[in-house]
Design an enzyme around this catalytic site. Structure first.
Site, PDB file in Angstrom:
ATOM      1  N   ARG A   1       0.800  -1.228   0.000  1.00 36.41           N
ATOM      2  CA  ARG A   1       0.000   0.000   0.000  1.00 36.41           C
ATOM      3  C   ARG A   1       0.826   1.268   0.000  1.00 36.41           C
ATOM      4  NH1 ARG A   1      -3.094  -3.679   2.252  1.00 36.41           N
ATOM      5  NH2 ARG A   1      -2.103  -3.426   4.259  1.00 36.41           N
TER       6      ARG A   1
ATOM      7  N   THR B   1       2.280  -5.629   4.091  1.00 37.33           N
ATOM      8  CA  THR B   1       1.651  -5.016   2.929  1.00 37.33           C
ATOM      9  C   THR B   1       1.406  -3.529   3.149  1.00 37.33           C
ATOM     10  OG1 THR B   1      -0.557  -5.537   3.771  1.00 37.33           O
ATOM     11  CG2 THR B   1       0.470  -7.158   2.286  1.00 37.33           C
TER      12      THR B   1
ATOM     13  N   GLY C   1      -1.057 -11.159   8.745  1.00 34.27           N
ATOM     14  CA  GLY C   1      -0.994 -12.614   8.838  1.00 34.27           C
ATOM     15  C   GLY C   1      -1.906 -13.247   9.871  1.00 34.27           C
TER      16      GLY C   1
ATOM     17  N   GLU D   1      -4.913 -14.309   9.901  1.00 32.32           N
ATOM     18  CA  GLU D   1      -5.684 -15.472   9.457  1.00 32.32           C
ATOM     19  C   GLU D   1      -4.821 -16.725   9.405  1.00 32.32           C
ATOM     20  OE1 GLU D   1      -6.590 -12.412   8.367  1.00 32.32           O
ATOM     21  OE2 GLU D   1      -8.471 -12.699   9.431  1.00 32.32           O
TER      22      GLU D   1
ATOM     23  N   ASP E   1     -13.896 -10.999  12.690  1.00 31.39           N
ATOM     24  CA  ASP E   1     -12.842 -10.414  11.843  1.00 31.39           C
ATOM     25  C   ASP E   1     -13.026  -8.899  11.716  1.00 31.39           C
ATOM     26  OD1 ASP E   1     -10.624 -10.205  10.146  1.00 31.39           O
ATOM     27  OD2 ASP E   1     -11.742 -10.721   8.341  1.00 31.39           O
TER      28      ASP E   1
ATOM     29  N   ASN F   1     -13.222  -1.010   4.473  1.00 35.24           N
ATOM     30  CA  ASN F   1     -11.952  -1.706   4.619  1.00 35.24           C
ATOM     31  C   ASN F   1     -10.792  -0.731   4.502  1.00 35.24           C
ATOM     32  OD1 ASN F   1      -9.849  -3.861   4.455  1.00 35.24           O
ATOM     33  ND2 ASN F   1     -11.648  -5.165   4.470  1.00 35.24           N
ATOM     34  N   TRP F   2      -9.649  -1.167   3.932  1.00 27.47           N
ATOM     35  CA  TRP F   2      -8.431  -0.326   3.955  1.00 27.47           C
ATOM     36  C   TRP F   2      -8.484   0.813   2.950  1.00 27.47           C
ATOM     37  CZ3 TRP F   2      -5.836   0.339  -0.520  1.00 27.47           C
ATOM     38  CH2 TRP F   2      -6.085  -0.587  -1.539  1.00 27.47           C
TER      39      TRP F   2
ATOM     40  N   CYS G   1      -7.238 -23.302  -0.965  1.00 26.27           N
ATOM     41  CA  CYS G   1      -7.163 -22.700  -2.301  1.00 26.27           C
ATOM     42  C   CYS G   1      -8.006 -21.444  -2.480  1.00 26.27           C
ATOM     43  CB  CYS G   1      -7.603 -23.716  -3.361  1.00 26.27           C
ATOM     44  SG  CYS G   1      -6.989 -25.392  -3.106  1.00 26.27           S
TER      45      CYS G   1
ATOM     46  N   CYS H   1      -7.136 -17.505  -2.720  1.00 27.00           N
ATOM     47  CA  CYS H   1      -6.608 -16.902  -3.954  1.00 27.00           C
ATOM     48  C   CYS H   1      -7.501 -17.194  -5.156  1.00 27.00           C
ATOM     49  CB  CYS H   1      -5.202 -17.432  -4.255  1.00 27.00           C
ATOM     50  SG  CYS H   1      -3.954 -16.907  -3.070  1.00 27.00           S
TER      51      CYS H   1
END
Ligand code: CA
Length: 732
Positions: free
Chosen positions: A160, A205, A221, A223, A345, A432-433, A652, A655
């Site tokens: 970011r 990030t 991290g 999660e 979350d 969110n961000w 999976c 992503c």
């Protein structure tokens, strides 16, 4: 939904769906300004460009043409004082230049513009310095993050942004390093490893922040099962100055600092330190020059469900909190917890901005944040006192915030301990961000918001046995996504629709001044300007200028690529520019339609710069062929398909997308042809595509499990073959 890039949800379908500290780079005549940290001692020769220091950032108002820090200045209001581009002239806004970044991953950075040079980061934490007039690259720096490291990052190899300070550019690399490079040359000056435990999936990030001669950086991290902390490093040398943990470790061991002893009393039962605890500070860290504070926006619990994390109850400090620290020592001054005992979350990592405003007749220095939980907080920076907590989206998890206690009042009707529940906001949050922007003249904030639900369901094994088994190397949510995917597909009709907006919001009254609903819920950050405009890019690839007064669109531009990054504005040679990084996806693992730009065209990492009278045209990309090809035979038993579903959604889906529909950047596995299928286990277990970013998962999957996953993928492709090939699936 998850850490780091916070991707798009699961939606309608789903959810509806730090060597050498003196690098002499010539130009010995300029001494580093020493207004702040006192780091530039005798004999240290300053670099020649980008001499941003505390004094300049504090006085950013005197240089409206620059964008000196992540949120433009230390207050991070992201309000551009420029007005040549305004309601009257915006119709003539056009592309001045475009720069290809040669990546299809999401590009999320806020560029820094100082004295004619743009500094920003792209995918895999690569840093660029670019001529802001022409888009010509001056240098680039690649930290060399292994491509398959992205397996450890929930939401793509994103970054970011950078911080530019005293002639250096600071970037956090995806694999957890903090790196200082020379702003004039792009040469590395120092690098430090910020990660305390490489057996855990720590990532960076977020953009570093710089002040008082220090660089402040956290990590992501949660999660995957990590413990959050923020570290301050000496900006000149990279030496660690202090570290603040956000959640306690094993209480049988010595506490790292006194605040951890206090926090440990709010965690009860359970062995949260084995799972990690969470509380990562992966996005917002704000320096406050008025109080010499550093504010941390602290993330969610790991795992998400508190019954697993802390079965004896408790608030679980400092999850989902805003924590004020002394910028020099890291000693805590105050904290405010937005979501005690986080169960959803609900990170409080979202951007924070500082302001002065009259509140109930008293001029106060305030901090504002719109975290995931759906309430917009106004907090007194002096002592952390809660001043306002107005809802800005639908909040079904809590009825309101009790202003006497400062605590949210949870809604018993949406308690998911016994039965699955659709809850708003979901893990992607009400916000969110993506950046918000504040006009200090009007007191109005502009930001992307969402009504985006998830059906929360307790982990069945935990419910039955009281035991939660951590899966090293993969996600540990406490919830069970395979089960949730099934619940979603079984309950599509009753699912609340995922919606995304640009909102103009009064943080004091809670009044929604206006709201624009977007075709898709997951859109870019906002920029408000003195020209009475608000700019925002969206998931459809459209950049729009809105009238700040009423939200009417006054100008649009098709960038043919999703945008998550916020625009900035700068001025050179008397001309105002609007610049934005394009590129979405990687993190939008669900909830898109075939019409969202990342799926329709792919994603294009670019810097676009606009000015009045710009005439450059972008070439329209080809529309992608998303025909599902003939599939191998489906031979698995129903039981193996169920297991394949669970494994797919644990390993999976983050992503490749929930229910095997990707956001378009990472491969949509329903589109695998027979050749790809024939080497499926070589890809998944032997890592033959690791160089392209697809890591081996041999440490977490057996050959039999890989085959179950493959069969589940085939089953999904067959299900969608008929409809998807004919009609675009609705994604909300
Ligand atoms: Ca999270």
């Amino acid at each position: 939904m998850f850490e780091n890039g916070e991707g798009s949800t699961i939606l309608k379908l789903l959810f509806l769906t730090a060597f050498g500290f003196l690098l002499l780079v010539g130009c010995a005549e300029e001494k580093a300004p020493d207004a702040s940290g006192g780091q530039a001692g005798a004999g240290i020769v300053a670099p020649s460009v980008a001499l941003i220091d505390d004094e300049r950032i504090n006085n950013a108002a005197s240089e409206p043409g620059n964008w000196l820090a992540y949120g433009r200045d230390y207050y991070e209001q992201r309000f551009s004082p420029l007005k040549a581009i305004n309601k009257d002239s915006v119709g003539d806004l056009g592309l001045a230049w475009s720069m290809d970044l040669n990546t299809n991953y999401a590009v999320e950075a806020t560029p820094i513009m100082v004295d004619g040079t743009l500094f920003f980061s792209s995918a895999f934490s690569k840093v660029f310095a670019v001529d802001a007039r022409t888009g010509t690259e001056k240098w680039s720096f690649d930290p060399g993050v292994p491509k398959d490291f992205q397996r450890k990052a929930c939401c793509g190899p994103v970054s970011r942004g950078v911080s530019v300070y005293k002639g250096r550019v600071y970037v956090g690399s995806l694999d957890g390093r903090l790196i200082a490079v020379d702003a004039a040359t792009g040469d590395k000056v120092w690098e430090v490893d910020t990660v305390i435990d490489h057996a855990r999936n720590y990532t960076i990030t977020g953009a570093p922040r710089t002040a008082k001669g220090k660089v402040y950086i956290g990590n992501g991290g949660a999660e995957y099962g990590v413990r959050g902390y923020v570290t301050a490093y000496d900006a000149q040398t990279g030496e660690q100055v202090w570290r603040f943990f956000t959640v306690p470790g094993n209480p049988a061991l010595p506490f790292e600092h006194p605040e951890m002893e206090m926090a440990a009393e709010t965690w009860k039962g359970g062995e949260w330190w084995e799972i990690g605890g969470g509380g990562t500070v992966w996005n917002s860290i704000v320096y406050d020059p008025d109080f010499n504070h550093v504010y941390l926006g602290v993330g969610n619990g790991a795992p998400w469900t508190r019954a697993i994390r802390s079965p004896g109850g408790g608030d679980n400090l400092f999850l989902a909190s805003i924590v004020a620290l002394d910028a020099d020592t890291g000693e805590m001054k105050w904290y405010y917890q937005t979501t005690p005992g986080d169960n959803w979350d609900y990170t409080a990592v979202q951007d924070m901005m500082l302001a002065e405003m009259e509140v109930d007749g008293v001029l106060r220095k305030v901090l504002m944040q719109a975290p995931k939980n759906g309430f917009f907080y106004v907090i007194d920076r002096a002592d952390g006192k809660l001043l306002r907590a107005n809802p800005f989206v639908t909040t079904t998890w809590a009825t309101h915030v009790d202003m006497q206690t400062g605590r949210p009042v949870e809604n018993p009707e949406t308690d998911y301990s016994d039965k699955p529940q659709w809850i708003l906001p979901g893990p992607l949050g009400g916000h969110n961000w993506q950046a918000m922007s504040f006009n200090p003249d009007t007191g109005i904030i502009y930001f992307p918001a969402q009504d985006n639900p998830l059906i929360y369901a307790m982990n069945e094994e935990f419910k039955a046995t009281g035991v939660y088994k951590r899966n090293p190397g993969t996600m540990n949510l406490g919830l069970e996504l395979g089960n949730i995917a099934k619940l979603i597909s079984d309950n599509v009709d009753s699912a609340p629709q995922a919606k995304g907006y640009l909102k103009a919001f009064n943080p004091l009254t809670g009044e929604e001044v206006w709201s624009v609903e977007h075709p898709h819920h997951w859109n870019g950050g906002a920029l408000a300007t003195k020209g009475e405009l608000v700019f925002q890019g969206d998931a459809m690839g459209i950049l729009t200028a809105y009238d700040a007064a009423d939200g009417n669109p006054l100008w649009t531009y098709n960038a043919y690529s999703a945008m998550l990054a916020p625009p900035i504005s700068y001025e050179l040679d008397g001309e105002q520019y609007l610049a934005i990084l394009t590129g979405g996806g990687g993190d939008d693992f669900g909830g898109h339609t075939n019409d969202t730009a990342s799926y329709k065209y792919d994603s294009f990492g670019r810097m676009l710069a606009f000015k009045i009278g710009g005439t450059l045209a972008l070439k329209a990309p080809d529309i992608r062929d998303v025909t599902i090809p003939p599939q191998p035979e489906l031979i698995a038993s129903a039981e193996d398909l169920t297991r394949g579903n669970q494994l797919y959604h644990t390993v999976c889906a983050i992503c490749h997308g929930v229910m095997v529909k990707s956001g378009g950047v990472i491969a949509d596995l329903r589109l695998m042809n027979q050749n790809k299928h024939s080497i499926f286990n070589q890809i998944v277990l032997e890592g033959v595509l690791a160089g392209a970013g697809m890591a081996s998962f041999a440490d977490v999957l057996t050959a039999e499990d890989a085959s179950r996953i493959q069969q589940y993928i085939i089953s999904r492709a067959l299900e969608d073959q008929v409809t998807a090939n004919a009609v675009a699936p609705s994604g909300g």
